[in-house]
Scaffold this active site. Structure first.
Site, PDB file in Angstrom:
ATOM      1  N   ASP A   1     -28.240  35.020  77.231  1.00 35.04           N
ATOM      2  CA  ASP A   1     -27.941  34.441  75.928  1.00 35.04           C
ATOM      3  C   ASP A   1     -29.001  34.969  74.969  1.00 35.04           C
ATOM      4  O   ASP A   1     -30.148  34.532  75.002  1.00 35.04           O
ATOM      5  CB  ASP A   1     -27.996  32.908  76.031  1.00 35.04           C
ATOM      6  CG  ASP A   1     -27.952  32.228  74.666  1.00 35.04           C
ATOM      7  OD1 ASP A   1     -27.677  32.915  73.659  1.00 35.04           O
ATOM      8  OD2 ASP A   1     -28.181  31.006  74.615  1.00 35.04           O
TER       9      ASP A   1
ATOM     10  N   ASP B   1     -20.765  24.841  68.220  1.00 38.21           N
ATOM     11  CA  ASP B   1     -21.985  25.575  68.574  1.00 38.21           C
ATOM     12  C   ASP B   1     -22.778  25.901  67.316  1.00 38.21           C
ATOM     13  O   ASP B   1     -22.433  26.825  66.577  1.00 38.21           O
ATOM     14  CB  ASP B   1     -21.573  26.852  69.332  1.00 38.21           C
ATOM     15  CG  ASP B   1     -22.765  27.714  69.737  1.00 38.21           C
ATOM     16  OD1 ASP B   1     -23.911  27.381  69.370  1.00 38.21           O
ATOM     17  OD2 ASP B   1     -22.554  28.736  70.423  1.00 38.21           O
TER      18      ASP B   1
END
Lengths: 109, 666
Positions: free
Chosen positions: B53, B241
């Site tokens: 990520d 998100d």
């Protein structure tokens, strides 16, 4: 825009019938995806990868029609595989004009 | 146009990749393969794929082992690593917490939040807007991209892809240390709403540091995998998100292991950084109101960096408490910042940012042909979603309490690792069907945008369209490709300009050139063309693209190979330093053991030497000293002197014993 598979029968392709409900159609589509999606071809030989690729494109195209209520109805009524919204009876012309009318006219143009 | 844009000539044929395979970097595995007989065994074992990520503020890396995904900790024991890269005047590159720690004293060369600039042009509004908040300099590269300039070397500049590359390299290193093997293949995540250029630039970042980027996955989709693997529940899921720099909303349909993204929306320039900037402005205003002196604090880089850090800290604190104190002593000369900030004040000043997420939320729901009440579960990802006001707003919107079972900082990396395991074949019966976030289309007469592939179409997908000529004998056609949702091309993002050339001279309308637009599973676009009459592939030239040319990428790979060599040298050097330290321990031990028989002057001389050597060791470890010869010489010298002293001491001890024996009566 050209229809990529003009002779396709989307029902046959997904292995469902015209009477099947949307959830059944979707389930059938998912099942086929688990088999033919490019991410699932680990064990497939290089030679048959091309076949799988075309098969997956056909599946995608079939579901694009049967997975969309409007397009499925149009296919059922007229047999049209086209995805041109302009041909749809309920196409909202007002919306389209509004879209272009909202464009700001500036000197640049 | 030709002279100012950066030309990238590439021929796209069929489904080949846009960026040809790059030479790989570190090679233990290749050596393994080259040894011959082990090849078969190696092929059958699934290749490990790590999930990274690459966040705006923090990055994380995870891997699936025995069907269980887990986050890998860095050398400091942290589960996330700050996405910060710093260059020091000594030529060192610092990544992560070490880079963050020295930000106050080296703010011009400390690069943070560069993900907000990746794959963007210098002239983009978002870039221009950011420049005023950033402590480092953003410059215009020769192809028009936004690059970052240091004050080290001869003001070396780096592309945001390179900075991302440094972070990826660090994450690769974290994985390799944990797994005790080379980590070569990676799934890297990007915000779902990233366009083609931003995705391409992220992929380049991985390739620059020798990673084989097997897939670019959308962050909310990855988070849904982390959630779904755990819960094994079917139904409609919304992923909200809000990270450090970007906002995404995705709606998914989970059905027996198939994760189908129904729609996605977002804002690639909205996140925690913006909240920090609002708070920084507030703190500066508050200080100016009571300031006695006349220094313009906004011109003081060090003070601004301290305010930024205090702002971030206060923002985080207010997710857990209702009130916090912002205290920065001696911000300028003899003045301090010291006041209390309430959660409600922060809520109020950032309300416009929170509200900005509502529009994409509504669009995603309507694009999925759903009503808010259809959503079965809402998960929240990204550090900003810890803010209570945001949780409340999302809860109110869906009339449902968000699920808190996924870790907002780790879910994305975990999901990336799961997708990696799906691609390697380690995890079966799971499949992601993701979509393209933006409509792909071409420019038609009058600057109108003519859509070819609508947003939220499942990828990979392909569309073919036929072009012809408008004038007799015309031998080339220009096609400008855009991504976006606006009716005029000038409001959308130019992805590339293609020129179909070598069209045989024929009357207008006769030639038929079939152009295929492919969006691969990474969300990256490829274009190829076929002349229908001759069956020949038509030539395509792409230019005006964001990104790096092949030559540039190769040059940078070469450079990073050199750095790998340098890393190797550093590693070797540190091994020698460790050896030297062992000798120090041995010497100290020996002096202790033989203390009675060692002369004071010997002790002093050895003690002096030991303290010098210890300084050398600590300097080597902090990077202030790099001299293999010196370390080797110190090893020999210290060993020799200790040996000599021990021998002398041994002699004295034997002498002493003799003396005692000779005095003993028989």
């Amino acid at each position: 825009m050209a229809v990529p598979f003009p002779d396709i029968d989307p029902y046959e392709e997904l292995g469902v019938s015209a009477k099947d409900s949307p959830p059944t159609v979707r389930k059938a589509y998912f099942k086929l995806c688990l088999k033919y999606h490019p991410d699932k071809l680990g064990k497939v030989t290089e030679k048959s990868k091309g076949e799988y690729k075309t098969r997956f494109e056909r599946i995608q195209f079939s579901y694009a029609i049967l997975g969309n209520i409007k397009r499925r109805k149009r296919y059922d009524d007229t047999g049209s595989l086209d995805d041109d919204d302009f041909l749809a009876e309920d196409f909202n012309w007002k919306d389209l004009f509004h879209r272009y009318n909202s464009i700001e006219v500036t000197e640049e143009m | 146009m030709f002279s100012i844009t950066f030309r990238q000539s590439l021929r796209t044929t069929g489904s080949t990749c846009r960026i040809p395979r790059l030479p790989r970097l570190s090679l233990p595995i290749r050596r393994f393969y080259a040894s011959g007989s082990t090849i078969k065994a190696a092929v059958h074992k699934p290749v490990k794929v790590i999930g990274i990520d690459l966040g705006t503020t923090n990055s994380a890396v995870a891997v699936v082992e025995g069907e269980m995904p887990r986050i890998l900790e860095n050398s400091q024991g942290d589960r996330t690593t700050p996405s910060i890269v710093a260059f020091t005047t000594r030529g060192d590159v610092l990544v992560g917490a070490t880079a963050k720690r020295q930000a106050v004293v080296n703010s011009e060369n400390t690069f943070y939040a560069t993900k907000r600039l990746i794959g963007r042009k210098f002239e983009d509004d978002e870039v221009q807007n950011d420049i005023s908040h950033l402590s480092y300099k953003v410059v215009k590269h020769e192809n028009g991209d936004a690059w970052l300039q240091t004050t080290v070397g001869e003001n070396l500049s780096y592309s945001p892809s390179q900075i991302g590359g440094f972070v990826l390299k660090e994450m690769k290193h974290v994985a390799e240390t944990n797994l005790n093997s080379e980590a070569k293949n990676a799934v890297i995540t990007v915000p779902a709403y990233f366009n083609d250029s931003q995705r391409q630039a992220t992929k380049t970042a991985g390739e620059l540091v020798g990673l084989n980027v097997v897939r670019i996955v959308n962050e909310p989709t990855a988070a849904s995998l982390a959630y779904g693997m755990n819960q094994k529940k079917n139904g409609l899921l919304a992923v909200y998100d809000l990270g450090g720099g970007t906002f995404d909303i995705s709606v998914l349909d989970i059905d027996d292991g198939v994760f189908e993204v129904r729609s996605t929306n977002g804002d690639t320039h909205l996140g925690g950084e913006d909240f920090d900037n609002v708070l920084v402005k507030y703190i500066v205003g508050k200080f100016k109101d009571s300031q006695k002196g006349d220094e313009d604090i906004t011109k003081n880089r060090m003070a601004m960096q301290r305010i930024k850090e205090a702002a971030e800290k206060a923002k985080i604190a207010l997710s857990h408490v209702h009130k916090t104190r912002i205290q920065i002593p001696f911000i300028v000369k003899d003045e301090n910042i010291d006041f209390e900030l309430a959660e409600s004040e922060l809520d109020e000043m950032t309300m416009h940012l929170i509200k900005k997420t509502m529009e994409p939320l509504k669009k995603a729901i309507s694009d999925a042909d759903l009503k808010r009440s259809d959503i079965d579960e809402v998960i929240m990802v990204g550090g900003m979603t810890r803010m209570p006001r945001i949780r409340r707003m999302v809860g109110d919107f869906f009339n449902k309490k968000p699920n808190t079972e996924v870790n907002p900082d780790e879910a994305v990396a975990i999901g990336a690792a799961i997708q990696g395991a799906v691609l390697s074949g380690e995890v079966k019966d799971v499949l992601l069907l993701d979509v393209t976030p933006l409509t792909l289309g071409i420019e038609t007469y009058g600057g109108l945008f003519s859509p070819l592939i609508p947003r939220n179409t499942t990828v990979p997908c392909k569309i073919q369209t036929t072009y012809s000529t408008a004038v007799d004998g015309q031998n080339s056609i220009d096609v400008n490709v855009y991504q976006g949702e606006r009716p005029l091309v000038r409001d959308n993002k130019l992805i590339g300009k293609f020129k179909l050339t070598d069209i045989p001279p024929k009357p207008k309308g006769v030639p038929k050139i079939q152009v295929s637009f492919d969006i691969d599973a990474d969300g990256i676009i490829k274009v190829s063309a076929l002349d229908k009459d001759s069956g020949k592939r038509a030539s395509i030239t792409v230019f005006g693209k964001t990104g790096m040319s092949q030559a540039e990428v190769e040059q940078l790979v070469k450079q990073s190979k050199k750095t790998t060599k340098e890393d190797q040298m550093t590693l070797n050097y540190l091994k020698h330093v460790n050896n030297l330290e062992l000798i120090v321990f041995d010497s100290e031990q020996a002096i202790n053991d033989w203390s009675r028989f060692i002369l004071e002057e010997e002790k002093e001389s050895l003690g002096r030497k030991l303290s010098i050597v210890k300084r050398m060791i600590s300097d080597s470890r902090s990077g202030d000293l790099f001299d293999v010869k010196l370390i080797k010489a110190a090893q020999v010298e210290l060993k020799d002197e200790t040996m000599e002293i021990i021998q002398n001491a041994g002699q004295r001890s034997r002498d002493a014993r003799k003396k005692v024996q000779s005095h003993e009566p028989n």
